[in-house]
Write an enzyme that holds these catalytic residues in place. Structure first.
Site, PDB file in Angstrom:
ATOM      1  N   CYS A  30       0.817  -1.220   0.000  1.00  0.00           N
ATOM      2  CA  CYS A  30       0.000   0.000   0.000  1.00  0.00           C
ATOM      3  C   CYS A  30       0.853   1.274   0.000  1.00  0.00           C
ATOM      4  O   CYS A  30       0.330   2.367  -0.133  1.00  0.00           O
ATOM      5  CB  CYS A  30      -0.950   0.006   1.195  1.00  0.00           C
ATOM      6  SG  CYS A  30      -2.223  -1.263   1.100  1.00  0.00           S
ATOM      7  N   HIS A  34      -1.968   2.404  -5.826  1.00  0.00           N
ATOM      8  CA  HIS A  34      -2.686   1.219  -6.296  1.00  0.00           C
ATOM      9  C   HIS A  34      -4.182   1.509  -6.170  1.00  0.00           C
ATOM     10  O   HIS A  34      -4.581   2.482  -5.541  1.00  0.00           O
ATOM     11  CB  HIS A  34      -2.300  -0.011  -5.459  1.00  0.00           C
ATOM     12  CG  HIS A  34      -2.666   0.133  -4.011  1.00  0.00           C
ATOM     13  ND1 HIS A  34      -1.972   0.932  -3.144  1.00  0.00           N
ATOM     14  CD2 HIS A  34      -3.683  -0.407  -3.300  1.00  0.00           C
ATOM     15  CE1 HIS A  34      -2.535   0.884  -1.955  1.00  0.00           C
ATOM     16  NE2 HIS A  34      -3.582   0.073  -2.014  1.00  0.00           N
ATOM     17  N   HIS A  36      -8.413   0.106  -5.721  1.00  0.00           N
ATOM     18  CA  HIS A  36      -9.362  -0.854  -5.152  1.00  0.00           C
ATOM     19  C   HIS A  36     -10.705  -0.654  -5.825  1.00  0.00           C
ATOM     20  O   HIS A  36     -11.042   0.451  -6.264  1.00  0.00           O
ATOM     21  CB  HIS A  36      -9.556  -0.620  -3.647  1.00  0.00           C
ATOM     22  CG  HIS A  36      -8.343  -0.883  -2.830  1.00  0.00           C
ATOM     23  ND1 HIS A  36      -7.929  -2.157  -2.512  1.00  0.00           N
ATOM     24  CD2 HIS A  36      -7.457  -0.035  -2.254  1.00  0.00           C
ATOM     25  CE1 HIS A  36      -6.841  -2.077  -1.771  1.00  0.00           C
ATOM     26  NE2 HIS A  36      -6.527  -0.796  -1.602  1.00  0.00           N
ATOM     27  N   HIS A  75     -13.251   6.698  -9.459  1.00  0.00           N
ATOM     28  CA  HIS A  75     -12.181   6.915 -10.442  1.00  0.00           C
ATOM     29  C   HIS A  75     -11.285   8.091 -10.068  1.00  0.00           C
ATOM     30  O   HIS A  75     -10.834   8.834 -10.933  1.00  0.00           O
ATOM     31  CB  HIS A  75     -12.759   7.127 -11.848  1.00  0.00           C
ATOM     32  CG  HIS A  75     -13.440   5.922 -12.375  1.00  0.00           C
ATOM     33  ND1 HIS A  75     -14.786   5.708 -12.209  1.00  0.00           N
ATOM     34  CD2 HIS A  75     -12.969   4.851 -13.040  1.00  0.00           C
ATOM     35  CE1 HIS A  75     -15.119   4.557 -12.778  1.00  0.00           C
ATOM     36  NE2 HIS A  75     -14.037   4.012 -13.277  1.00  0.00           N
ATOM     37  N   GLU A 121     -12.877  -3.137   1.255  1.00  0.00           N
ATOM     38  CA  GLU A 121     -11.716  -2.707   0.471  1.00  0.00           C
ATOM     39  C   GLU A 121     -11.181  -3.857  -0.368  1.00  0.00           C
ATOM     40  O   GLU A 121     -10.831  -3.682  -1.526  1.00  0.00           O
ATOM     41  CB  GLU A 121     -10.637  -2.185   1.415  1.00  0.00           C
ATOM     42  CG  GLU A 121      -9.403  -1.664   0.708  1.00  0.00           C
ATOM     43  CD  GLU A 121      -8.375  -1.172   1.691  1.00  0.00           C
ATOM     44  OE1 GLU A 121      -7.917  -0.030   1.502  1.00  0.00           O
ATOM     45  OE2 GLU A 121      -8.020  -1.907   2.633  1.00  0.00           O
TER      46      GLU A 121
END
Length: 133
Positions: A30, A34, A36, A75, A121
């Site tokens: 993390c 990245h 999710h 997004h 998550e």
């Protein structure tokens, strides 16, 4: 009443005062950007309308969540959102921010009360915020 939603977003968990190695040690994968595909469950409680049989019309809650949460976060890089200017965009902080955003808006818009927000998550990580309102 519980409705489920999804939104993709990205984040990175890192503290500026730590080195790259320290951040990797603390946050693992993390520590780099990245994404999710977050799942959000919004649970309301209230009086069932005797005419409709619903606490709230589902479309009404959908519109509120879309406006207050999904359009804001979907997004997007969460680190850039003002919600996270002073805290890292961890799932724990994210579920708290969503709960705060909806706690006052839900009763005003629907007459119901926000009972809880649950954020998924990953398949292994889920977080819940119970509303005190």
């Amino acid at each position: 009443m519980t409705r489920r939603y999804r939104f993709p977003a990205a984040h990175v968990l890192r503290q500026d005062q730590l080195s790259d190695a320290e951040n990797r040690c603390l946050y693992g994968k993390c520590a780099t950007y990245h994404g999710h595909d977050y799942g959000v469950e919004v649970t309301l409680t209230g009086r069932v309308d005797p005419d409709t049989g619903w606490i709230v019309a589902p479309e009404r809650l959908d519109a509120l969540v879309r406006e207050r949460v999904l359009e804001r976060l979907s997004h997007r890089p969460l680190n850039e959102d003002p919600w996270f200017h002073h805290v890292l965009p961890t799932a724990e902080h994210l579920v708290e921010r969503i709960e705060r955003e909806l706690a006052e808006a839900v009763p005003r818009a629907t007459g119901a009360r926000l009972l809880r927000v649950r954020l998924t998550e990953t398949r292994r990580n889920a977080f819940q915020s119970d509303s005190g309102s």
